[in-house]
Write an enzyme that holds these catalytic residues in place. Structure first.
Site, PDB file in Angstrom:
ATOM      1  CB  CYS A 348      -0.847  -0.070   1.263  1.00  0.00           C
ATOM      2  SG  CYS A 348      -1.720   1.419   1.611  1.00  0.00           S
ATOM      3  NE  ARG A 459      -9.153  -1.238  -0.482  1.00  0.00           N
ATOM      4  CZ  ARG A 459      -9.385  -1.485   0.797  1.00  0.00           C
ATOM      5  NH1 ARG A 459     -10.526  -1.994   1.168  1.00  0.00           N
ATOM      6  NH2 ARG A 459      -8.487  -1.238   1.709  1.00  0.00           N
TER       7      ARG A 459
END
Ligand code: IMP
Length: 545
Positions: A348, A459
Site C-alpha cells: 500500500c 475501492r
C-alpha cells in the site's frame, strides 16, 4: 547458607534473606504493575501514532500449557470464528480455494470482487458446497447429458460424482450415478451418460439423520449416498469426501446447525453492486464486506441501510476506518463488524500518495475500544508481518486480523509460483489500488457483463476518472507452502504468545488490556534493533517445522 553479605542491596526494612517476602513487598510497595497499561501506551504517543513495531507486551505468569489457550473470537455481532484469521479480498489472495481451506482451519476468506459478479458468485457457491452433511442442492444431470458435458462439469465444479435423474433436476426420479472413473477413459465423448453410469445404487430414505446416513455411507464402498423420497425422487446427497473432511477439520467455520462453511465476499458501494450482492446472496453468502479504503461515506451508509433492510440475515462489515468518528457513523448505520486500517498494508502507498491514514496500532486501539461499547467486533486489517503483529493487533482490541501479503505466498492463493530475481520461489502479490489491478478492472469494464456488475477497483478509482492514481504497488512474495501448515503455525505462535502474557483466551486478553493487568512497553529504535537478530555473521530464519 547466606549468600549475601552485610553490604547487600536490601533496603533496611526488609530481611534480605526472607525471600518469601518478595510477593508481599511487591504488593505493598509497588501498587502499580510493572510496565504501562494500554491507554498510557497509546497516550504516550499522543503526537504520533504507534505501529506494531513500536511496542511490546511484558510477560505475565504462565499457569497453564499453551495448548490450553483458545482463540475463538467474533468477526461480526452474530458470527464467531475458532481461529481469528481472515484473508484479504484481493485478487492475489482470496478466491474459493483460499476461502475453503482457511474456513476449514477455523478462519475466513473474503472473496475478492475484481471479477465479474457471476464469477464471484460461483466462487461463493463453491465455498458453500464444499463441505456439507447433506448436500441439499447437488449438481444433478440427466441421462441424456453427454460424457463430454459430464467431464466439463467436473472441471467447473472440481468434483466429478453426479446423480442422474430422469429429467436432470432435483426431486426427479433417481436413475443412476456418474463417477469420474465412469467417464475418465470413455473415448466416445458424445455418448449419453446413461451408457456409462452405475445403476447399482446404495440409497437412504428421506428423514434419515446425519449420523445414520454417515454410517451407511461408511459401510458402503460408494463415494456418494443419494437420499430419496418414497417415490425414489432425489432429495439430497451425502458425500464420502465430505465425511473425511468433517473428521479432519474440527475447527471448521460453520454456522450453528449448518454443515456448510461460512462464506464471505467483498463488494463496492455502487448501484451495480446491489445486483452483484443479489447474486452472492443467491449463492449462499453469509457475510458481506463493503470494500472501501475510506468507509466513512454517504455511499457506504446508504449501502449498509439497504442491506440491513433487504437482507436481515446477512452480516455486513463496514470500513475501512481508523478513527472513532468514522466508526461511529458506520455503527450508527447498522454494521455488524468493522475493518480497521488505512495505509498499513504491505503493498500500500496510500499514506504516501493521499497523505491520509494512520499508524495501525493506534487505529486499532481507538476504533476497537470504541466499537466494543456497542458490541461491534473489529478486524485489524493490514500490516501483519508475523505472529507478534497478530497478537499486538488482537491486544489493541481487534477480535480478528486480516492478512494479505502474509497469505499471498501460500499454495491456496490464486496464481502460480515462479522464480524470483534472487532465485527463490515466489508468487505475485499486488495492491488492489495498484495500476496493474486497476487496469485489469478497467479492461474488464469494457465487456458487457463486467460493466453491469464489476466494481472491484471502486475501492480506489471512480469510473469517470481520467487518470488512475495508484494507491498500491504490484510485486511478489516468498513461497510459504500450504496454509494447512502455515495457519497452524500462526495459531500455535499466538497460543504461545498468550501463554507468555499469562492469558488463556482472546477474551481474557481483551479484558486484561482494558483492566490494566496486561502490560506494555514502548520500544525505542535501539530496543527494536535489540529485539531483532543482531551481531551474527550469518543466519537462517526458519520459522517452523
Ligand atoms: P497486508 O496484509 O499488509 O499485505 O495488507 C492487506 C490489506 O491491504 C488489505 O486487506 C487491504 O486493506 C489493503 N490493501 C489492498 N490493496 C491495497 C492498495 O492497493 N492500497 C492500499 N491498501 C491496500
Amino acid at each position: 547458607m547466606p549468600i549475601l553479605n552485610g553490604d547487600s542491596m536490601a533496603p533496611a526494612n526488609v530481611d534480605a534473606l526472607d525471600f518469601s517476602k518478595a510477593l508481599e513487598v511487591l504488593e505493598k510497595e509497588y501498587p502499580e504493575r510493572d510496565g504501562i497499561d494500554a491507554k498510557t501506551l497509546i497516550d504516550s504517543a499522543r503526537n504520533g501514532g504507534l505501529t506494531y513495531n513500536d511496542f511490546l507486551m511484558v510477560p505475565g505468569y504462565i499457569g497453564f500449557p499453551a495448548s490450553d489457550v483458545t482463540l475463538e473470537s467474533p468477526v461480526t455481532k452474530r458470527i464467531a470464528l475458532k481461529t481469528p484469521f481472515i484473508s484479504s479480498p484481493m485478487d492475489t489472495v482470496t478466491e474459493h480455494n483460499m476461502a475453503i481451506h482457511l474456513a476449514l482451519l477455523g478462519g475466513l476468506g473474503v472473496i475478492h470482487h475484481n471479477c465479474s459478479s457471476d464469477e464471484q458468485a460461483e466462487m461463493v457457491r463453491k465455498v458453500k458446497r464444499f463441505e456439507n452433511g447433506f448436500i441439499l442442492d447437488p449438481v444433478v444431470i440427466s441421462p441424456t447429458t453427454t460424457v463430454a458435458e459430464a467431464k466439463a462439469l467436473k472441471e467447473k465444479w472440481g468434483f466429478g460424482g453426479f446423480p442422474v435423474t430422469e429429467n436432470g433436476t432435483l426431486r426427479s426420479k433417481l436413475v443412476g450415478i456418474i463417477t469420474p472413473r465412469d467417464v475418465q477413459f470413455h473415448d466416445n465423448l458424445n455418448d449419453p451418460v446413461s451408457a456409462v453410469m452405475s445403476t447399482d445404487l446404495v440409497t437412504a430414505r428421506q428423514g434419515i439423520d446425519l449420523v445414520e446416513a454417515n454410517s451407511i455411507l461408511s459401510k458402503s464402498k460408494k463415494g456418494k449416498l443419494p437420499i430419496v423420497d418414497e417415490n425414489f425422487n432425489l432429495i439430497a446427497l451425502l458425500s464420502r469426501s465430505d465425511l473425511m473432511k468433517n473428521m479432519h477439520y474440527p475447527l471448521a467455520s460453520k454456522l450453528p446447525h449448518s454443515k456448510q462453511l461460512i462464506s464471505a465476499a467483498a463488494i463496492g458501494t455502487r448501484p451495480e453492486d446491489k445486483i452483484r450482492l443479489q447474486k452472492l446472496v443467491d449463492a449462499g453468502l453469509d457475510i458481506v464486506i463493503l470494500d472501501s479504503s475510506q468507509g466513512n461515506s454517504m455511499y457506504q451508509i446508504e449501502m449498509i441501510k439497504y442491506i440491513k433492510e433487504k437482507y436481515p440475515g446477512l452480516d455486513v462489515i463496514g470500513g475501512n476506518v481508523v478513527t472513532r468518528e468514522q466508526a461511529a457513523t458506520l455503527i450508527a448505520a447498522g454494521v455488524d463488524g468493522l475493518r480497521i486500517g488505512m495505509g498499513s498494508g504491505s503493498a500500500c502507498i496510500t499514506q504516501e500518495v493521499m497523505a491520509v491514514g494512520r499508524p495501525q496500532a493506534t487505529s486499532v486501539y481507538n476504533v476497537a475500544q470504541f466499537s466494543k461499547r456497542f458490541g461491534v467486533p473489529c478486524i485489524a486489517d493490514g500490516g501483519i508481518q508475523n505472529v507478534g503483529h497478530i497478537v499486538k493487533g488482537l491486544a489493541m482490541g481487534a477480535t480478528t486480523v486480516m492478512m494479505g501479503g502474509l497469505l499471498a505466498g501460500t499454495t491456496e492463493s490464486p496464481g502460480q509460483y515462479f522464480v524470483g530475481r534472487d532465485g527463490q520461489l515466489v508468487k505475485a502479490y499486488r495492491g488492489m489500488g495498484s495500476i496493474d489491478a486497476m487496469e485489469d478492472k478497467k479492461a474488464a469494464a469494457g465487456n458487457k457483463d463486467a460493466k453491469a456488475s464489476n466494481a472491484g477497483t471502486a475501492r480506489y478509482f471512480s469510473e469517470g476518472d481520467r487518470v488512475l492514481v495508484a494507491q498500491g504497488v504490484s510485486g511478489s512474495v516468498q513461497d510459504r507452502g500450504s496454509i494447512t501448515k502455515f495457519v497452524p503455525y500462526l495459531m500455535a505462535g499466538v497460543q504461545h504468545s498468550l501463554q507468555d502474557i499469562g492469558v488463556k483466551s482472546l477474551v481474557d486478553l481483551r479484558e486484561g488490556v482494558v483492566n490494566g493487568s496486561v502490560r506494555f512497553e514502548l520500544r525505542t529504535a535501539s530496543a527494536q534493533a535489540e529485539g531483532g537478530v543482531h551481531g551474527l555473521h550469518s543466519f537462517d530464519k526458519k520459522l517452523y517445522s
